[in-house]
Scaffold this active site. Structure first.
Site, mmCIF file in Angstrom:
data_model
loop_
_atom_site.group_PDB
_atom_site.id
_atom_site.type_symbol
_atom_site.label_atom_id
_atom_site.label_comp_id
_atom_site.label_asym_id
_atom_site.label_seq_id
_atom_site.Cartn_x
_atom_site.Cartn_y
_atom_site.Cartn_z
ATOM 1 N N ALA A 63 0.854 -1.180 0.000
ATOM 2 C CA ALA A 63 0.000 0.000 0.000
ATOM 3 C C ALA A 63 0.890 1.231 0.000
ATOM 4 C CB ALA A 63 -0.888 -0.017 1.239
ATOM 5 N N GLY A 108 0.855 -5.121 1.208
ATOM 6 C CA GLY A 108 -0.350 -5.380 0.413
ATOM 7 C C GLY A 108 -0.056 -6.084 -0.903
ATOM 8 N N GLU A 111 0.046 -9.616 -0.023
ATOM 9 C CA GLU A 111 -1.308 -10.043 0.368
ATOM 10 C C GLU A 111 -2.191 -10.306 -0.854
ATOM 11 O OE1 GLU A 111 -1.381 -6.589 3.204
ATOM 12 O OE2 GLU A 111 -2.538 -8.037 4.369
ATOM 13 N N GLU A 131 4.845 -4.755 7.499
ATOM 14 C CA GLU A 131 4.011 -3.692 8.084
ATOM 15 C C GLU A 131 4.383 -3.365 9.524
ATOM 16 O OE1 GLU A 131 2.866 -6.222 6.284
ATOM 17 O OE2 GLU A 131 1.230 -5.578 4.964
HETATM 18 N N1 CAA Z 1 4.468 3.329 -0.737
HETATM 19 C C1 CAA Z 1 4.795 4.471 -1.358
HETATM 20 N N2 CAA Z 1 5.919 4.625 -2.076
HETATM 21 C C2 CAA Z 1 6.761 3.569 -2.148
HETATM 22 C C3 CAA Z 1 6.477 2.355 -1.524
HETATM 23 C C4 CAA Z 1 5.272 2.241 -0.798
HETATM 24 N N3 CAA Z 1 4.887 1.092 -0.206
HETATM 25 N N4 CAA Z 1 7.507 1.510 -1.765
HETATM 26 C C5 CAA Z 1 8.383 2.179 -2.527
HETATM 27 N N5 CAA Z 1 7.933 3.423 -2.766
HETATM 28 C C6 CAA Z 1 8.569 4.490 -3.545
HETATM 29 C C7 CAA Z 1 9.712 5.157 -2.783
HETATM 30 O O1 CAA Z 1 9.203 6.147 -1.898
HETATM 31 C C8 CAA Z 1 10.522 5.733 -3.907
HETATM 32 O O2 CAA Z 1 9.875 6.888 -4.389
HETATM 33 P P1 CAA Z 1 10.706 8.291 -4.502
HETATM 34 O O3 CAA Z 1 11.771 7.977 -5.514
HETATM 35 O O4 CAA Z 1 9.682 9.258 -4.972
HETATM 36 O O5 CAA Z 1 11.246 8.552 -3.142
HETATM 37 C C9 CAA Z 1 10.382 4.676 -4.999
HETATM 38 O O6 CAA Z 1 9.214 3.917 -4.684
HETATM 39 C C10 CAA Z 1 11.549 3.709 -5.062
HETATM 40 O O7 CAA Z 1 11.714 3.143 -3.759
HETATM 41 P P2 CAA Z 1 13.112 3.172 -2.958
HETATM 42 O O8 CAA Z 1 13.901 4.358 -3.348
HETATM 43 O O9 CAA Z 1 12.790 2.997 -1.518
HETATM 44 O O10 CAA Z 1 13.797 1.881 -3.578
HETATM 45 P P3 CAA Z 1 14.839 0.904 -2.845
HETATM 46 O O11 CAA Z 1 15.337 0.002 -3.903
HETATM 47 O O12 CAA Z 1 15.847 1.704 -2.065
HETATM 48 O O13 CAA Z 1 13.974 0.071 -1.786
HETATM 49 C C11 CAA Z 1 12.065 -1.220 -1.043
HETATM 50 C C12 CAA Z 1 12.965 -0.797 -2.233
HETATM 51 C C13 CAA Z 1 12.905 -2.088 -0.085
HETATM 52 C C14 CAA Z 1 10.921 -2.018 -1.599
HETATM 53 C C15 CAA Z 1 11.588 0.047 -0.296
HETATM 54 O O14 CAA Z 1 11.016 0.934 -1.256
HETATM 55 C C16 CAA Z 1 10.553 -0.238 0.746
HETATM 56 O O15 CAA Z 1 10.887 -0.702 1.808
HETATM 57 N N6 CAA Z 1 9.266 0.065 0.433
HETATM 58 C C17 CAA Z 1 8.187 -0.077 1.391
HETATM 59 C C18 CAA Z 1 7.776 -1.537 1.519
HETATM 60 C C19 CAA Z 1 6.702 -1.680 2.578
HETATM 61 O O16 CAA Z 1 6.889 -1.367 3.744
HETATM 62 N N7 CAA Z 1 5.528 -2.158 2.144
HETATM 63 C C20 CAA Z 1 4.398 -2.327 3.029
HETATM 64 C C21 CAA Z 1 3.516 -1.126 2.941
HETATM 65 S S1 CAA Z 1 2.256 -1.148 4.195
HETATM 66 C C22 CAA Z 1 1.009 -2.083 3.545
HETATM 67 O O17 CAA Z 1 1.099 -2.627 2.463
HETATM 68 C C23 CAA Z 1 -0.196 -2.174 4.423
HETATM 69 C C24 CAA Z 1 -1.130 -3.271 4.079
HETATM 70 O O18 CAA Z 1 -1.047 -4.351 4.577
HETATM 71 C C25 CAA Z 1 -2.212 -3.030 3.136
#
Ligand code: CAA
Length: 257
Positions: A63, A108, A111, A131
């Site tokens: 998400a 998500g 999921e 999460e």
């Molecule tokens: N939401 C919004 N933006 C996201 C995102 C997310 N879940 N995951 C990645 N992005 C965006 C980053 O912000 C970045 O955008 P900007 O360039 O504008 O800053 C772009 O995608 C590229 O990401 P990174 O620069 O972080 O890339 P990386 O290679 O360094 O890392 C990653 C990759 C490990 C996947 C890292 O992006 C990350 O940890 N993302 C979040 C993953 C996460 O926590 N997901 C769970 C979300 S909560 C959820 O899903 C709730 C639910 O159960 C419904």
């Protein structure tokens, strides 16, 4: 449009298309996916649905955290409901759904892959439910479906630690059905999908619904329902065709009736 739909014969491919955000779901993207799935669930021409992500880095990184950071309790509950509706459509629509996991499938993203009937991953895929690191929990079915797919002990470990695993570990624990080199993921997934699209749709729908019940409800009731479905399929033209073709030593031609 934030989710692209392409069709090839009976196979519909849905591609989440926000590569700059690693295909994270904002409201527009998740609503678009829901609308496509509602439509495909009803369409008899769509025999199989594949879900994948645009680009070569992510299936979906979850998400959209930027969007979620502004939600209050009511907003978060509605967001959870939308994710649950999408998961429910993937899990229960009367045709096979396949996740082609071409990179990160986190939160998500993992999921929604879990809500699909099969999961194929590229060798560079990374899967997990991180999460807890954000101070929240999986909200689109992960606490339930991960436990059903990999067992309670591993699900607790993955959900409580937020540990992200690679494709080989995902295969070993049964989280994905197979792992392919990145360039092979879609060809192999399409090959399976085309095979499914040639099968008898009524039998696939009954099989999916019956197996979906295997870990829920009353075992005896579920066996009774299986017996009903088994019997009812004998009134279908496709059952007659399938068994007649076997006896005549020819390939069956199924019509969906
Ligand atoms: N939401 C919004 N933006 C996201 C995102 C997310 N879940 N995951 C990645 N992005 C965006 C980053 O912000 C970045 O955008 P900007 O360039 O504008 O800053 C772009 O995608 C590229 O990401 P990174 O620069 O972080 O890339 P990386 O290679 O360094 O890392 C990653 C990759 C490990 C996947 C890292 O992006 C990350 O940890 N993302 C979040 C993953 C996460 O926590 N997901 C769970 C979300 S909560 C959820 O899903 C709730 C639910 O159960 C419904």
């Amino acid at each position: 449009m934030s989710v692209d739909l392409s069709r090839e014969d009976g196979v519909a491919v849905l591609t989440v298309n926000r590569p700059d955000a690693l295909n994270a779901f904002d409201v527009a993207t998740l609503s678009d996916l829901r609308d496509h799935l509602r439509q495909l669930a009803e369409e008899s021409e769509a025999r199989v649905v594949i879900l994948t992500g645009a680009g070569d880095r992510a299936f979906a990184a979850g998400a959209d955290i930027k969007y979620m950071s502004g939600l209050d309790v009511d907003g978060a509950k509605k967001w959870g409901e939308l994710g649950h509706e999408v998961g429910h459509l993937l899990e229960t629509m009367p045709k096979p759904t396949i996740a082609a996991i071409n990179g990160f499938a986190l939160g998500g993203g993992c999921e929604l892959a879990l809500a699909c009937d099969f999961r194929y991953a590229s060798s560079n895929a990374k899967l997990g439910q991180p999460e807890v690191n954000l101070g929240i929990i999986p909200g689109w079915g992960g606490t339930q479906r991960l436990a059903r797919v990999v067992g309670l002990g591993l699900a607790k470990e993955l959900v409580l630690t937020g540990r992200v695993i690679d494709a080989d570990e995902a295969l070993r624990i049964g989280l994905v059905n197979a792992v392919y080199e990145p360039g092979e993921l879609m060809p192999k997934t399409l090959e399976v999908a085309r095979g499914l699209a040639a099968k008898a749709p009524l039998a696939l729908a009954a099989a999916k619904e019956a197996v979906n019940r295997a870990l829920a409800g009353d075992h005896g009731d579920n066996l009774d329902r299986e017996a009903d479905y088994f019997g009812e399929l004998f009134s279908s033209e496709d059952a007659t065709e399938g068994m007649t073709a076997f006896v005549a030593k020819r390939e069956p031609r199924f019509t969906g009736r």
